[in-house]
Enzyme design. Structure first.
Site, PDB file in Angstrom:
ATOM      1  N   TYR A 128       0.812  -1.219   0.000  1.00  0.00           N
ATOM      2  CA  TYR A 128       0.000   0.000   0.000  1.00  0.00           C
ATOM      3  C   TYR A 128       0.849   1.273   0.000  1.00  0.00           C
ATOM      4  O   TYR A 128       0.318   2.366   0.126  1.00  0.00           O
ATOM      5  CB  TYR A 128      -0.977  -0.007   1.192  1.00  0.00           C
ATOM      6  CG  TYR A 128      -2.144  -0.940   0.959  1.00  0.00           C
ATOM      7  CD1 TYR A 128      -1.954  -2.187   0.391  1.00  0.00           C
ATOM      8  CD2 TYR A 128      -3.437  -0.577   1.280  1.00  0.00           C
ATOM      9  CE1 TYR A 128      -3.006  -3.054   0.162  1.00  0.00           C
ATOM     10  CE2 TYR A 128      -4.507  -1.438   1.057  1.00  0.00           C
ATOM     11  CZ  TYR A 128      -4.275  -2.680   0.494  1.00  0.00           C
ATOM     12  OH  TYR A 128      -5.327  -3.519   0.269  1.00  0.00           O
ATOM     13  N   ASP A 214      -3.040 -18.080   2.659  1.00  0.00           N
ATOM     14  CA  ASP A 214      -4.089 -18.822   1.947  1.00  0.00           C
ATOM     15  C   ASP A 214      -4.683 -19.903   2.844  1.00  0.00           C
ATOM     16  O   ASP A 214      -5.906 -20.099   2.896  1.00  0.00           O
ATOM     17  CB  ASP A 214      -3.594 -19.386   0.607  1.00  0.00           C
ATOM     18  CG  ASP A 214      -2.145 -19.851   0.637  1.00  0.00           C
ATOM     19  OD1 ASP A 214      -1.467 -19.619   1.648  1.00  0.00           O
ATOM     20  OD2 ASP A 214      -1.694 -20.447  -0.347  1.00  0.00           O
ATOM     21  N   ASP A 238      -6.171  -6.238   4.938  1.00  0.00           N
ATOM     22  CA  ASP A 238      -7.320  -5.621   4.275  1.00  0.00           C
ATOM     23  C   ASP A 238      -8.322  -6.715   3.878  1.00  0.00           C
ATOM     24  O   ASP A 238      -9.528  -6.618   4.126  1.00  0.00           O
ATOM     25  CB  ASP A 238      -6.810  -4.873   3.035  1.00  0.00           C
ATOM     26  CG  ASP A 238      -7.821  -3.891   2.496  1.00  0.00           C
ATOM     27  OD1 ASP A 238      -8.937  -3.814   3.050  1.00  0.00           O
ATOM     28  OD2 ASP A 238      -7.515  -3.201   1.509  1.00  0.00           O
TER      29      ASP A 238
END
Ligand code: NAI
Length: 342
Positions: A128, A214, A238
């Site tokens: 980000y 994952d 996020d």
């Protein structure tokens, strides 16, 4: 200590879309709670762009700097017009490196019961940082897109320390470090390595484990109760924080806090909901829960608990709910019912 004698100034940003509606409702509830806050209303978002020529005017930044505390409604970032996200600007301006997103079941009978998770997302680094560009090839100016992720050892250390401290202070039992160090070996490898090193100091007080992102996403669906506190990088945080909001009934129930050394800004996780703005039907619960987090942040745990108990009673025992939760109450009616419960 009387609440009246210890007023705490808070910058109040109504925001865009449903922001003014849910902020007004939340303010009424917090005032009815006799909370110690003194509201310092400041402009931000589309309204501020019109009145001050800036989405985030300097008077607003000065107010947050002065008060060190803010409650904000959602802000709309105009798409494709060269504006940087106001939320990212605020996080950077005040170095709000910890994004705290708890997910706790309030309304039973959903797909998952008794969820009590806390996710801490590193809020300033990773993918980000926004270092992106196109590389032209032949006649195509956008033939290749390149984006850099940046994690610093110092950034990893401060978020890890913050999270372990938070976990100990709040009586949590376990912290899971979530990463992708098998593929992004350096970027998230540094995060994992540093968090593990910091964790050594806490291992008498906490169980510390790690998970590849994952696998963590799948485990959160199969058995979310195995987790307690999740510590992760900006992008993974996020995504996973929306996922854990889904475990407790969606964005209408998900609060968040952006916390740094000198300032903290509390907000709902959801956006400005332009599709229902101005209709008076938005659910203020997420913002109310964010206000409860703000009360805890200033050590008013009793008031925070009172607010949460009244919110649960309104939603569950009284069955007063807004449309997103299958009810028919307006934002104002919901706030009125909640104030009755207080
Ligand atoms: P959104 O969260 O605003 O809306 C998604 C869906 O959830 C919509 O159908 C909306 O009606 C519903 N919803 C959201 N909050 C609700 C509430 N309190 N009560 C009832 N229903 C609710 O997400 P979207 O549409 O992607 O974004 C809209 C704008 O919000 C964009 O400009 C975006 O940049 C901004 N945004 C701002 C955030 C912030 O200020 N922290 C966070 C996320 C988005």
């Amino acid at each position: 200590m009387s609440s009246a004698s210890q007023r705490i100034p808070v910058t109040l940003l109504s925001g865009d879309g449903i922001g003014p509606e849910i902020i007004a409702a939340t303010r009424r509830v917090i005032d009815a709670l006799d909370a110690p806050f003194e509201w310092d209303e400041q402009p931000a978002g589309l309204g501020a762009l019109e009145s001050h020529g800036d989405l985030l005017p300097s008077c607003t930044l000065d107010s947050i700097r002065r008060n060190g505390l803010a409650l904000k409604g959602p802000l709309t970032t105009p798409v494709g017009s060269g504006f940087r996200s106001i939320n990212v600007r605020m996080r950077e301006e005040f170095q709000l490196y910890a994004n705290l997103r708890p997910a706790r079941t309030i309304i039973d009978g959903g797909r998952y019961e008794d969820i009590d998770l806390v996710l801490v997302r590193e809020n300033l680094e990773g993918f980000y940082v926004g270092y992106e560009h196109y590389i032209p090839v032949g006649g195509d100016p956008k033939a290749v897109a390149e984006s850099a992720g940046i994690n610093t050892r110092e950034g990893c250390r401060r978020i890890a320390e913050w999270t372990f401290d938070y976990a100990v202070r709040h009586g949590r039992r376990k912290v899971t470090i979530v990463h992708k160090a098998n593929i992004l070996k350096l970027l998230t490898g540094l995060f994992l390595e540093t968090a593990r090193e910091v964790g050594e100091r806490y291992k008498d007080q906490l169980i510390i484990e790690d998970r590849i992102v994952d696998n963590c996403a799948m485990q959160l669906v199969l058995n979310p109760w195995q987790f307690d506190v999740l510590l992760t990088t900006n992008l993974f945080g996020d995504i996973l924080s929306d996922q854990i909001a889904g475990l407790i009934g969606g964005l209408g129930m998900a609060p968040g806090g952006n916390i740094g050394k000198d300032a903290a800004i509390f907000e709902a996780v959801h956006g400005s909901a332009p599709d229902i703005a101005g209709k008076g039907i938005a659910n203020p619960s997420a913002l109310l829960l964010a206000a409860a987090m703000m009360l805890e942040h200033v050590d008013r745990h009793d008031s925070a608990e009172r607010l949460r108990i009244a919110l649960r009673a309104t939603l569950v025992e009284d069955g007063v709910r807004t449309g997103d939760l299958g009810g028919s109450a307006t934002t104002e009616q919901f706030a009125d019912a909640l104030i009755q419960r207080l």
